[in-house]
Write an enzyme that holds these catalytic residues in place. Sequence first.
Site, PDB file in Angstrom:
ATOM      1  N   ALA A 123       0.873  -1.182   0.000  1.00 54.30           N
ATOM      2  CA  ALA A 123       0.000   0.000   0.000  1.00 54.30           C
ATOM      3  C   ALA A 123       0.907   1.227   0.000  1.00 54.30           C
ATOM      4  O   ALA A 123       2.010   1.189   0.547  1.00 54.30           O
ATOM      5  CB  ALA A 123      -0.880  -0.003   1.244  1.00 54.30           C
ATOM      6  N   LYS A 149       4.443   1.509   1.788  1.00 53.33           N
ATOM      7  CA  LYS A 149       5.466   2.413   1.258  1.00 53.33           C
ATOM      8  C   LYS A 149       5.101   3.831   1.639  1.00 53.33           C
ATOM      9  O   LYS A 149       3.994   4.290   1.348  1.00 53.33           O
ATOM     10  CB  LYS A 149       5.542   2.263  -0.262  1.00 53.33           C
ATOM     11  CG  LYS A 149       6.500   3.255  -0.901  1.00 53.33           C
ATOM     12  CD  LYS A 149       6.717   2.910  -2.345  1.00 53.33           C
ATOM     13  CE  LYS A 149       6.949   4.168  -3.155  1.00 53.33           C
ATOM     14  NZ  LYS A 149       7.216   3.843  -4.568  1.00 53.33           N
ATOM     15  N   LYS A 151       6.024   7.966   1.596  1.00 48.96           N
ATOM     16  CA  LYS A 151       6.781   9.050   0.975  1.00 48.96           C
ATOM     17  C   LYS A 151       7.475   9.843   2.084  1.00 48.96           C
ATOM     18  O   LYS A 151       6.865  10.182   3.096  1.00 48.96           O
ATOM     19  CB  LYS A 151       5.836   9.974   0.200  1.00 48.96           C
ATOM     20  CG  LYS A 151       5.337   9.363  -1.089  1.00 48.96           C
ATOM     21  CD  LYS A 151       6.384   9.412  -2.203  1.00 48.96           C
ATOM     22  CE  LYS A 151       5.825   8.813  -3.492  1.00 48.96           C
ATOM     23  NZ  LYS A 151       6.853   8.650  -4.540  1.00 48.96           N
ATOM     24  N   ASP A 180      10.235   6.107   0.274  1.00 47.33           N
ATOM     25  CA  ASP A 180      10.621   6.675  -1.015  1.00 47.33           C
ATOM     26  C   ASP A 180      10.852   8.164  -0.821  1.00 47.33           C
ATOM     27  O   ASP A 180       9.912   8.901  -0.509  1.00 47.33           O
ATOM     28  CB  ASP A 180       9.526   6.429  -2.060  1.00 47.33           C
ATOM     29  CG  ASP A 180       9.996   6.761  -3.474  1.00 47.33           C
ATOM     30  OD1 ASP A 180      11.090   7.358  -3.626  1.00 47.33           O
ATOM     31  OD2 ASP A 180       9.267   6.420  -4.425  1.00 47.33           O
ATOM     32  N   ASP A 229      15.322   4.025  -8.372  1.00 47.53           N
ATOM     33  CA  ASP A 229      14.080   4.034  -9.151  1.00 47.53           C
ATOM     34  C   ASP A 229      14.299   4.988 -10.326  1.00 47.53           C
ATOM     35  O   ASP A 229      14.857   4.597 -11.353  1.00 47.53           O
ATOM     36  CB  ASP A 229      12.904   4.454  -8.258  1.00 47.53           C
ATOM     37  CG  ASP A 229      11.561   4.371  -8.963  1.00 47.53           C
ATOM     38  OD1 ASP A 229      11.527   3.971 -10.144  1.00 47.53           O
ATOM     39  OD2 ASP A 229      10.518   4.719  -8.361  1.00 47.53           O
ATOM     40  N   LYS A 253      10.116  -0.583 -13.555  1.00 42.87           N
ATOM     41  CA  LYS A 253       8.830  -0.122 -14.090  1.00 42.87           C
ATOM     42  C   LYS A 253       8.769  -0.521 -15.558  1.00 42.87           C
ATOM     43  O   LYS A 253       9.426   0.109 -16.398  1.00 42.87           O
ATOM     44  CB  LYS A 253       8.733   1.404 -13.989  1.00 42.87           C
ATOM     45  CG  LYS A 253       8.590   1.968 -12.577  1.00 42.87           C
ATOM     46  CD  LYS A 253       8.605   3.497 -12.626  1.00 42.87           C
ATOM     47  CE  LYS A 253       7.931   4.138 -11.429  1.00 42.87           C
ATOM     48  NZ  LYS A 253       8.627   3.929 -10.173  1.00 42.87           N
TER      49      LYS A 253
HETATM   50 MG    MG Z   1       9.894   5.499  -6.376  1.00 44.45          MG
END
Ligand code: MG
Length: 341
Positions: A123, A149, A151, A180, A229, A253
Site C-alpha cells: 500500500a 510504502k 513518501k 521513497d 528508481d 517499471k
Molecule cells: Mg519510487
Amino acid sequence: MTLELRPYELRLVSPMVTSYRSIASRRGVLVSFGSHGSIGWGDACPMEGWSRSSIDDVSRRLAVAAAQLDPERVGAVLEMLEGVPEARAALAGAIHDLSARRAGVPLSALLSATAVERVRVNASIGAAATPRAVSEASQAVAAGFTALKLKVGAASPDDDVARVGAIRQAVGDEVEIRLDANGAWDVDTAVAVLDRLADSGVAFCEEPTAGIDAIAAVGSRSAVPVAVDESARSIDDIAQALGTGAIDVVVVKPQALGGPDLAMRAVDLARAAEVTVVVTSMIDSAIGVAHAVHVAAAVGTEVAHGVATSSLLAEDVAQALPVEDGHILVPTLPGLGVSPV
Ligand SMILES: [Mg+2]
C-alpha cells in the site's frame, strides 16, 4: 495484422500534487495489435513530471509507428520507438500479450518458467501529516496489506522520523515499511536521516538522493538498504547501479523501461547480482497495471510489488485486477487476462 491506437483520459480519485503542478487525470494511449479477433493490448501512459516524454510525443510516435507497421518486421518498429520508452512499452506489451494468447498461456508464464500465481503488493501512504498517515497505514494493514510504502523527504527530517516512528508503533513489527524520498536529500542528510530511521525497522529507502553514484554512496554508509528508481531508467543505468555493489534493491517499471521484454532483462541482471527486484506500475490504466502484475509474477519471489495503483483512478479502461488480502491474483487466462471494456 493491424495496430490501432485508442487515446484515453482517466480522472484520479483526488488530484495528485507534484513539485510544480496538480494533476487531476492521467492521459494515455491503448495499443491493440493483432488480427481476426486475436488481439494483444498494451498501454502508454507517461507520467507528467516523471517521464521524459509527454503524452503528445508518445501519441505522435505511436501514430508514426502504426502508419509504418510491417507485420513481418515488428522488431524494426520497436527499434524506432526506442527513445520513447512508454510508446515502446505499449507496442511491446501488445505483441507479448498476443504471443501469450496464441500460446494459450498467461503472459507471466511466457516471461518466466518460474512465475508465481499471486503477487504480494504494497500500500502507498502519501506524505500527509502524522495523524492522517497513521490512520491510512492502519486502514491498509486492516485491509490485509503486509507492506507499506511511505513518501519521505517532503517534510523536515524531524517530521519524517516522527511520522515513520508513529506508523511503526501503530502497525506493529510484522509489517514491512519501505520509504521513497524521490531524491529529496543530499548524501549526508540521507545518511543521517536513515540512521535515525533504522530503529523503526525500515526495509529499504528508494532514491534517498538523486543519481546512481550518490545513491550508492548512501548505500555504502547507511544502516538502511537503498533502492534506485528514477535514477535508473534504462537497462544500461540498471547495469551501472548493480555494478556499484552498494545498491540493494532495483525498482523495475515496465512502462518506463520500454515493455515486458526489457523489464525481464532488468530482472535477469538484478537476479544475477543477487539484488532484490520490486516491480511497479505508474498509475497507468488497468492494461498497464496488468502488464506490471505479469512482470511482477515472473520475478517469482515473495517480495511486495508496487502495482496496487488502480484504486487511485476514479475510472478505468477495463476492470482493474482486484487487491485481496494484500495480494493480486495473476489472471490465469491466456495472455494479459485483461481487455478493455
Ligand atoms: Mg519510487
